[in-house]
Design an enzyme around this catalytic site. Structure first.
Site, mmCIF file in Angstrom:
data_model
loop_
_atom_site.group_PDB
_atom_site.id
_atom_site.type_symbol
_atom_site.label_atom_id
_atom_site.label_comp_id
_atom_site.label_asym_id
_atom_site.label_seq_id
_atom_site.Cartn_x
_atom_site.Cartn_y
_atom_site.Cartn_z
ATOM 1 N N THR A 1 94.808 60.621 29.190
ATOM 2 C CA THR A 1 94.800 62.367 29.536
ATOM 3 C C THR A 1 95.531 62.423 30.820
ATOM 4 O O THR A 1 96.667 61.768 31.431
ATOM 5 C CB THR A 1 93.517 62.824 29.428
ATOM 6 O OG1 THR A 1 94.205 64.522 29.118
ATOM 7 C CG2 THR A 1 92.537 63.047 30.565
ATOM 8 N N VAL B 1 89.014 62.087 26.248
ATOM 9 C CA VAL B 1 90.619 61.861 25.891
ATOM 10 C C VAL B 1 91.252 62.380 25.535
ATOM 11 O O VAL B 1 91.281 63.483 24.272
ATOM 12 C CB VAL B 1 90.028 60.862 24.061
ATOM 13 C CG1 VAL B 1 90.776 59.904 23.753
ATOM 14 C CG2 VAL B 1 88.490 59.549 24.383
ATOM 15 N N SER B 2 92.383 61.743 25.561
ATOM 16 C CA SER B 2 94.141 62.464 25.373
ATOM 17 C C SER B 2 93.421 64.186 25.578
ATOM 18 O O SER B 2 93.306 64.618 26.646
ATOM 19 C CB SER B 2 94.456 62.482 24.039
ATOM 20 O OG SER B 2 95.290 62.387 23.949
ATOM 21 N N TRP B 3 93.556 65.013 24.140
ATOM 22 C CA TRP B 3 93.268 65.768 24.586
ATOM 23 C C TRP B 3 92.365 66.932 25.221
ATOM 24 O O TRP B 3 92.182 68.111 25.849
ATOM 25 C CB TRP B 3 94.091 67.251 23.056
ATOM 26 C CG TRP B 3 93.933 68.822 23.000
ATOM 27 C CD1 TRP B 3 95.319 69.283 22.732
ATOM 28 C CD2 TRP B 3 92.752 69.244 23.148
ATOM 29 N NE1 TRP B 3 94.297 70.195 22.769
ATOM 30 C CE2 TRP B 3 93.448 70.574 22.581
ATOM 31 C CE3 TRP B 3 90.919 69.029 22.367
ATOM 32 C CZ2 TRP B 3 92.837 71.947 22.938
ATOM 33 C CZ3 TRP B 3 90.417 70.568 22.815
ATOM 34 C CH2 TRP B 3 90.949 71.512 22.818
#
Length: 297
Positions: free
Chosen positions: A134, A108-110
Site C-alpha cells: 500500500t 491490503v492495497s486500497w
C-alpha cells in the site's frame, strides 16, 4: 490436509446510517496463547470479504472482522459518495456494535489507506497496524501503466479468463501461484460500487496525519509488485515513527495469497506469537456458491 475444515465466518448486515454493509467475523481459536487481540481487516479494491477466507484459515488464533464496501460482495450499492474517514467511522461502529474496543488493524492495497485513516481517527482502539502492498495515497509513486490501466475497470472480477490471462501483468505474481486462491471466492462488484470505491481515494493522502499515528506498524511489500512499487513501502516506513519494513523478494501485489505462509510468519513475528502452521486448500464458501446460483437463475 484432508481432515481440514474451514473456519467459516458469521456473515450478517451492519447498518451504518442509510448504508447496509455485509460484515463477517471469524472466531479465533486461541491455540494456547491466551486471548489475542482481534484483527480488523481492510480488503483491496473490489474485493469481497470471502477472499479473506484462506487468510483466516491460516491466521488462526484471533477473531477477524471485515466487511464489504458499498456495492462490493454482498453490500448494496452506495447511497452516497463516501471518503476514507467514513470507512474508518463505519469500521468503528461495527467493532463497537460487536463488543470490540481494541483491535490490531491490517490493510491490503486500497485497504491500507483505510487502515491508516482508522489508526489515526481511532488511536485508542488501534493496538498495532499492518500495511501490505500500500501507499500514502495520492502522493504515491505509481505502478506499471499496463497494470494500472487494467485496475481502472472491475473486469478482472467479472471475467475469470481475463484474470488468468492478465494476472502476472496486473499483480506481478505468477499466475500459477495465485489465480485459484484469488478467484475461487471472488464475486464481481457492481460497476457503481467499484467506481465509488476508486473515487473514495481520489485526492486522499495520509501525509497530513501519518506522523501522528502512534501504533507500532509493520509495512510489507513485494519487490515485483506492478501496482504499488516497493519504493512506496520505503516511504511509509520513513514517515511512520514506529515502523519496521519487510520486503518479500520475488513477490507481487498479492503476496498475502501467493506467499501466504511467509507473510503470516512475518506478521506472527511482529506480534510476538508462536507459529501455527496450517496447510490449507482454498475452499468455495457457501455464501459465494449461493450467489452463483442466484446469477444463473
Amino acid at each position: 490436509m484432508s481432515d481440514f475444515h474451514p473456519n467459516l465466518p458469521r456473515i450478517f448486515f451492519s447498518k451504518i446510517g442509510n448504508q447496509k454493509l455485509r460484515t463477517a467475523i471469524w472466531s479465533g481459536a486461541d491455540k494456547g496463547f491466551g486471548k489475542r487481540t482481534p484483527l480488523l481487516f481492510f480488503n483491496g479494491i473490489g474485493a469481497n470479504l470471502e477472499i479473506a477466507q484462506t487468510f483466516a484459515d491460516t491466521f488462526t488464533g484471533r477473531d477477524i472482522i471485515t466487511f464489504d464496501m458499498p456495492g462490493v460482495g454482498g453490500s448494496p450499492d452506495p447511497t452516497f459518495l463516501y471518503r476514507p474517514w467514513w470507512v474508518a467511522k463505519a469500521a468503528k461502529q461495527i467493532l463497537i456494535d460487536n463488543g470490540y474496543d481494541k483491535v490490531d488493524v491490517l490493510g491490503v492495497s486500497w485497504g491500507g489507506g483505510a487502515a491508516q485513516q482508522f489508526a489515526w481517527q481511532n488511536k485508542d482502539m488501534t493496538h498495532r497496524l499492518i500495511l501490505c502492498a500500500t501507499t500514502t495515497g495520492v502522493t504515491m509513486v505509481p505502478g506499471n501503466p499496463k497494470a494500472l490501466s487494467k485496475m481502472m475497470s472491475p473486469k478482472r472480477y467479472i471475467d475469470r479468463d481475463f484474470l488468468a490471462k492478465n494476472f502476472e501483468t496486473l499483480y506481478g505474481d505468477a499466475a500459477s501461484e495465485g489465480v485459484g486462491e484469488f478467484s475461487i471466492n471472488m464475486m464481481p462488484p457492481s460497476v457503481k460500487g467499484y467506481l465509488f470505491q476508486l473515487g473514495a481515494m481520489v485526492g486522499w493522502s495520509s501525509l497530513p496525519f501519518i506522523r501522528r499515528i502512534r501504533a507500532k506498524t509493520l509495512v510489507i511489500m513485494g519487490d515485483k509488485d506492478h501496482i504499488v512499487p516497493v519504493v512506496n513501502g520505503r516511504f511509509l516506513h520513513m514517515m511512520l515513527k514506529r515502523s519496521r519494513l519487510k520486503i518479500i523478494h520475488g513477490a507481487g501485489h498479492l503476496f498475502l495469497l501467493t506467499r501466504r505462509q511467509e507473510t503470516i510468519d512475518m506478521i506472527r513475528d511482529f506480534f510476538g506469537e508462536p507459529e501455527v502452521h496450517v496447510d490449507v486448500e482454498p475452499v468455495l464458501l457457501p455464501s459465494v456458491k449461493e450467489t452463483y446460483v442466484g446469477w444463473h437463475h
